[in-house]
Design a protein around this motif. Structure first.
Motif, PDB file in Angstrom:
ATOM      1  N   ASP A 128     -42.272  -0.753  32.405  1.00 43.81           N
ATOM      2  CA  ASP A 128     -42.336  -1.265  31.032  1.00 43.81           C
ATOM      3  C   ASP A 128     -43.100  -0.301  30.126  1.00 43.81           C
ATOM      4  O   ASP A 128     -42.708  -0.067  28.969  1.00 43.81           O
ATOM      5  N   GLN A 129     -44.180   0.258  30.636  1.00 44.08           N
ATOM      6  CA  GLN A 129     -44.973   1.179  29.820  1.00 44.08           C
ATOM      7  C   GLN A 129     -44.212   2.480  29.551  1.00 44.08           C
ATOM      8  O   GLN A 129     -44.256   3.010  28.434  1.00 44.08           O
ATOM      9  N   TYR A 130     -43.500   2.980  30.536  1.00 42.93           N
ATOM     10  CA  TYR A 130     -42.702   4.182  30.294  1.00 42.93           C
ATOM     11  C   TYR A 130     -41.547   3.912  29.340  1.00 42.93           C
ATOM     12  O   TYR A 130     -41.165   4.773  28.541  1.00 42.93           O
ATOM     13  N   GLU A 131     -40.986   2.716  29.412  1.00 44.24           N
ATOM     14  CA  GLU A 131     -39.942   2.370  28.445  1.00 44.24           C
ATOM     15  C   GLU A 131     -40.512   2.335  27.032  1.00 44.24           C
ATOM     16  O   GLU A 131     -39.857   2.779  26.080  1.00 44.24           O
ATOM     17  N   ALA A 132     -41.737   1.836  26.897  1.00 37.36           N
ATOM     18  CA  ALA A 132     -42.399   1.834  25.585  1.00 37.36           C
ATOM     19  C   ALA A 132     -42.659   3.260  25.114  1.00 37.36           C
ATOM     20  O   ALA A 132     -42.489   3.585  23.925  1.00 37.36           O
ATOM     21  N   ILE A 133     -43.058   4.129  26.036  1.00 46.13           N
ATOM     22  CA  ILE A 133     -43.270   5.544  25.706  1.00 46.13           C
ATOM     23  C   ILE A 133     -41.967   6.176  25.236  1.00 46.13           C
ATOM     24  O   ILE A 133     -41.935   6.908  24.236  1.00 46.13           O
ATOM     25  N   GLY A 134     -40.875   5.881  25.937  1.00 44.05           N
ATOM     26  CA  GLY A 134     -39.584   6.435  25.555  1.00 44.05           C
ATOM     27  C   GLY A 134     -39.161   5.993  24.164  1.00 44.05           C
ATOM     28  O   GLY A 134     -38.671   6.805  23.368  1.00 44.05           O
ATOM     29  N   ARG A 135     -39.351   4.710  23.883  1.00 42.36           N
ATOM     30  CA  ARG A 135     -38.982   4.204  22.548  1.00 42.36           C
ATOM     31  C   ARG A 135     -39.826   4.861  21.467  1.00 42.36           C
ATOM     32  O   ARG A 135     -39.323   5.241  20.401  1.00 42.36           O
ATOM     33  N   TYR A 136     -41.123   5.027  21.744  1.00 41.01           N
ATOM     34  CA  TYR A 136     -42.004   5.594  20.731  1.00 41.01           C
ATOM     35  C   TYR A 136     -41.692   7.074  20.497  1.00 41.01           C
ATOM     36  O   TYR A 136     -41.677   7.540  19.352  1.00 41.01           O
ATOM     37  N   CYS A 137     -41.426   7.806  21.580  1.00 35.24           N
ATOM     38  CA  CYS A 137     -41.063   9.220  21.421  1.00 35.24           C
ATOM     39  C   CYS A 137     -39.795   9.355  20.580  1.00 35.24           C
ATOM     40  O   CYS A 137     -39.678  10.282  19.767  1.00 35.24           O
TER      41      CYS A 137
END
Length: 299
Positions: A93-102
């Motif tokens: 979930d945290q990496y998905e959030a990182i991907g969206r933010y990038c």
């Protein structure tokens, strides 16, 4: 240019005759805090970096058995080293959030998997590349798994012999490889950076683009690496070098990162193409100052 030395990370070219690809290595400097990671992404995007990079480990695999139960003091209290390693890992979930933010910041992200399950984990995010850390250069199982992904791979070469580097290159293959000169001490002293290794690697692997992953204090030596031909640059980034963590002291703070990218762009523009020409800006000076001397008579 030799097209065999052109690679892509996402849609961005990496190789000679292209802008230096600048990666801000977040690593674990976020200390397991997603808000810190997003702030570091902001710092990289604001500086004009092309990418941010993280590190992904399976603690039970990467932490030696004899170290797993050793206790240590951390900002979150006293805990075992294995507990600490879990504390700084991000989940799906945290990496998905990182991907969206990038994506909102227009910056690429990828990571260094330190074990095979971490490659499988990262593959679920469809990364544009994988990075092999210097510590993993001799892990053939990991290298083979990364090669199977058929993605661009960046290989750091710290604490390795030329024989070990050649073997790792053979295992990974050259078709999608970017090779980075590295000195794996944190921070690395200037006298041990050995930047002429960039030329050594370029000569040994003429069909592979050569980059630089720096762990030194200061910016000037990274700029020198660009002047020596590095077409990929990676530096650790932190919000504050006094923050707790093993990589913080060898990292660049946001203001320094902005200066680094600015100076890389100036240096790469100044390098030119090596073809001698008279510039239009020189013509008024030529007209004013050039002397037409008497040609020397050969004897």
């Amino acid at each position: 240019m030799d097209l065999n030395r052109l690679r892509y990370i996402g849609d961005r070219p990496v190789g000679p005759d292209h802008p230096v690809f600048v990666t801000a290595e977040i690593g674990i400097n976020h200390n397991g805090d997603l808000e810190n990671a997003l702030a570091l992404i902001d710092a990289a995007a604001n500086a004009g970096c092309d990418a941010v990079k993280f590190q992904k480990r399976t603690p039970e695999i990467c932490v030696p058995k004899e170290q797993q139960s050793v206790e240590r003091d951390t900002p979150w209290g006293r805990m075992t080293y294995l507990e600490y390693r879990h504390r700084v890992e991000f989940d799906k979930d945290q990496y998905e959030a990182i991907g969206r933010y990038c994506a909102t910041r227009g910056i690429v992200w990828f990571a260094s998997p330190w074990d095979v399950p971490s490659v499988d984990f990262l593959e679920l995010t469809d990364p544009p590349a994988h990075k092999i850390a210097s510590a993993c250069l001799t892990d053939d199982e990991l290298l083979l798994r990364v090669r199977e992904t058929q993605r661009t791979v960046i290989l750091s070469t710290g604490m390795s012999t030329m024989e070990q580097i050649r073997h790792a290159v053979d295992v990974l293959g050259r078709e999608r490889l970017i090779l980075c000169h590295t000195t794996s001490s944190y921070p690395a002293p200037a006298g041990e950076l050995n930047l002429r290794m960039l030329h050594t690697l370029a000569h040994a692997f003429p069909d592979v683009p050569i980059g630089y992953s720096g762990h030194e204090i200061g910016l000037q030596t990274t700029i020198a690496a660009v002047a020596l031909g590095a077409c990929f640059v990676e530096r650790h980034v932190t919000l504050d070098r006094a923050t707790w963590g093993s990589d913080q002291a060898a990292s660049v703070e946001p203001t320094g990162l902005q200066r680094l990218v600015r100076d890389i762009r100036i240096v790469e523009a100044a390098l030119g193409d090596g073809v001698k020409r008279v510039y239009d800006s020189e013509l008024p000076i030529l007209k004013k100052l050039r002397r037409a001397g008497v040609a020397a008579v050969p004897r």
